[in-house]
Design a protein around this motif. Structure first.
Motif, PDB file in Angstrom:
ATOM      1  N   ALA A  51     -32.117  -4.015  -0.830  1.00  0.00           N
ATOM      2  CA  ALA A  51     -32.289  -3.009  -1.869  1.00  0.00           C
ATOM      3  C   ALA A  51     -31.195  -1.951  -1.837  1.00  0.00           C
ATOM      4  CB  ALA A  51     -33.659  -2.355  -1.732  1.00  0.00           C
ATOM      5  N   ARG A 106     -28.860  -1.095  -5.019  1.00  0.00           N
ATOM      6  CA  ARG A 106     -28.816   0.240  -5.633  1.00  0.00           C
ATOM      7  C   ARG A 106     -27.385   0.767  -5.704  1.00  0.00           C
ATOM      8  NH1 ARG A 106     -33.975   2.791  -2.303  1.00  0.00           N
ATOM      9  NH2 ARG A 106     -35.592   1.557  -3.376  1.00  0.00           N
ATOM     10  N   ALA A 132     -29.881  -9.310  -7.356  1.00  0.00           N
ATOM     11  CA  ALA A 132     -31.267  -9.201  -7.823  1.00  0.00           C
ATOM     12  C   ALA A 132     -31.916 -10.574  -7.940  1.00  0.00           C
ATOM     13  CB  ALA A 132     -31.303  -8.485  -9.173  1.00  0.00           C
ATOM     14  N   SER A 191     -33.241 -11.818  -4.678  1.00  0.00           N
ATOM     15  CA  SER A 191     -34.324 -11.043  -4.061  1.00  0.00           C
ATOM     16  C   SER A 191     -35.665 -11.718  -4.327  1.00  0.00           C
ATOM     17  CB  SER A 191     -34.325  -9.616  -4.621  1.00  0.00           C
ATOM     18  OG  SER A 191     -35.423  -8.889  -4.146  1.00  0.00           O
ATOM     19  N   ASP A 197     -35.088  -4.361  -7.592  1.00  0.00           N
ATOM     20  CA  ASP A 197     -35.518  -3.023  -7.197  1.00  0.00           C
ATOM     21  C   ASP A 197     -35.658  -2.137  -8.436  1.00  0.00           C
ATOM     22  OD1 ASP A 197     -35.734  -0.843  -5.011  1.00  0.00           O
ATOM     23  OD2 ASP A 197     -34.164  -0.090  -6.344  1.00  0.00           O
ATOM     24  N   GLU A 214     -35.564   1.126  -8.853  1.00  0.00           N
ATOM     25  CA  GLU A 214     -34.558   2.188  -8.958  1.00  0.00           C
ATOM     26  C   GLU A 214     -33.236   1.637  -9.458  1.00  0.00           C
ATOM     27  OE1 GLU A 214     -32.116   5.216  -6.012  1.00  0.00           O
ATOM     28  OE2 GLU A 214     -34.166   4.616  -5.462  1.00  0.00           O
ATOM     29  N   ALA A 253     -38.686  -7.639 -13.465  1.00  0.00           N
ATOM     30  CA  ALA A 253     -39.327  -6.539 -12.752  1.00  0.00           C
ATOM     31  C   ALA A 253     -40.745  -6.283 -13.235  1.00  0.00           C
ATOM     32  CB  ALA A 253     -38.492  -5.266 -12.919  1.00  0.00           C
TER      33      ALA A 253
END
Length: 475
Positions: free
Chosen positions: A186, A190, A216, A219, A224, A226, A250
């Motif tokens: 993460a 970010r 992403a 993941s 994430d 944010e 998401a």
């Protein structure tokens, strides 16, 4: 060449002249804080002068750029040679000069990597396009990769030099991709999203965005939150569209409707896809944006609606051409064009709209329509008393129509107060087929000769005389 590059080039040439004239005597730097274009221009200017002028200069920089290769080679052995000129000599055409310069540059890089990388990377990237420039570029790329995550690479991320910033982004992304196999997560995502969102250069923004999307996708728990929010606030449309695309993964696809009125068509298209994937109806949502159902109507919202609408929705867009906000009126005109709906009676009066964006949109729409305003009405709108944006829009339509009215208007506009219109009129006059105009029946040689003589400032003497002779007139 952009304005900044032109200024840097002129600065380099002026510095070379100062060195040769003795005005730059002393031990101070010859081009303090200069960019790569200034240094390459400085070198080129010095080497283009006759040898006797360079022999008269007492600055060491003159020896490093001397037309004689033996003098350039000897100057590289002097203490503390100028690093920028050492880098340039690494791409020298003389093998002996190149070999010595490369040893000196390698020593400079080994002695102070941070300073050398920050100072010389922009110049080395320019030199990499030369026949012998690959060596220094490979050396610096290798040093940056070895120092990935260090202060030099971090500083180049914010460099004002665009090629250097792009290189730093590529190297950083390679490092993140290698670390991903070891468990990047993460925090890395970010940081990539933050870099992408802050970037104004589309190419660099895409580099950061692609890396963020790849991370992403890898993941297991989804992107994430944010990082997604950061991407959605990006400057570059590619970055925001990536954020919209990630909304579905998401579990936030319901938020995609907010971006149906984004200022970028790419982002709006991604938002339509996300809404449909979530079972929503982009048409109903965008219609709510333009009918004022508790939402403020914007130009981007109008375009978003037009991209979903059909011809049966043209009346709604026509009604928006009376909206009090000029940008919304312009969006409505563009929306009608997207629906392939041309209403000359509605659009022609909007050429006189006080908002320049509306006049531009009308000119673009009517340029593709057979039902254009009459020539007389367009000629009346290019008169000096009209606002500049009205004159530009009317002239665009005259040029689209062609024929002698467009040529007459072009000659008149050569003296217009608007620099942009003057430049466009001059280009039109120079590109005009004056000889062919005689065969259209719209004019005669006498009128053409008069127009040509009035346009004399747009031609050199030879070109003007050639055109006069082609239509049967003397100079």
């Amino acid at each position: 060449m952009g304005a900044v590059r032109r200024q840097e080039t002129e600065r380099g040439r002026a510095a070379a002249e100062a060195v040769l004239s003795g005005a730059a005597a002393g031990a101070g730097p010859v081009l303090p804080g200069a960019g790569p274009d200034a240094w390459t221009a400085f070198d080129q200017e010095l080497r283009s002068y006759p040898r006797y002028r360079c022999d008269a200069a007492d600055r060491p920089e003159a020896a490093l750029c001397h037309p004689d290769g033996r003098i350039r080679q000897q100057a590289l052995s002097a203490p503390r040679p100028t690093p920028e000129l050492v880098a340039i000599r690494c791409a020298d055409w003389a093998p002996a000069v190149r070999r010595r310069a490369r040893r000196v540059l390698a020593d400079l890089l080994a002695a102070d990597p941070l300073s050398a990388l920050l100072r010389l990377t922009p110049l080395v990237l320019r030199l990499g396009r030369r026949e012998q420039g690959a060596w220094a570029l490979e050396l610096f790329e290798g040093a940056l990769r070895a120092a990935a995550g260090g202060p030099a690479l971090a500083a180049l991320h914010d460099s004002p030099d665009l090629p250097a910033r792009r290189l730093a982004a590529r190297i950083a992304v390679e490092a993140v991709a290698a670390a991903d196999a070891a468990g990047a997560g993460a925090a890395e995502l970010r940081e990539l999203a933050r870099r992408a969102a802050a970037e104004h250069d589309p190419a660099t923004g895409r580099t950061w965005t692609d890396a963020a999307l790849a991370l992403a996708a890898a993941s297991a728990g989804g992107p994430d939150a944010e990082a997604v929010d950061t991407l959605l606030g990006g400057h570059v449309p590619m970055v925001r569209s990536a954020g919209v695309t990630l909304l579905r993964r998401a579990g936030r696809a319901a938020e995609a409707g907010r971006y149906l009125g984004d200022r970028s068509g790419l982002v709006r298209a991604c938002a339509r896809w996300a809404v449909r994937q979530d079972g929503g109806d982009p048409y109903a949502l965008t219609r709510a944006h333009v009918t004022g159902a508790g939402l403020a109507t914007t130009a981007a919202a109008v375009l978003g609606f037009a991209e979903c609408a059909g011809r049966e929705d043209a009346p709604l867009l026509r009604a928006l051409t009376d909206h009090p906000v000029g940008a919304v009126r312009a969006g409505a005109v563009t929306g009608l064009r997207l629906l392939d709906t041309y209403d000359a009676a509605l659009l022609e009066p909007l050429l006189d709209d006080p908002c320049p964006a509306v006049a531009r949109a009308v000119a673009l729409s009517l340029s593709g329509s057979a039902d254009r305003p009459s020539t007389d009405r367009l000629l009346e709108r290019v008169r000096p008393a009209r606002p500049p944006h009205t004159r530009r829009a009317a002239y665009r339509l005259l040029r689209a129509r062609g024929g002698m009215p467009a040529l007459r208007a072009s000659v008149e506009l050569l003296a217009d107060g608007d620099p942009g219109l003057r430049a466009l009129a001059a280009h039109t006059v120079r590109a005009w087929n004056w000889q062919y105009a005689l065969h259209t029946g719209e004019t005669d040689a006498a009128e053409l000769g008069g127009l040509l003589r009035r346009s004399a400032e747009a031609f050199d003497a030879y070109q003007l005389g050639l055109r006069l002779r082609r239509i049967g007139l003397r100079e």
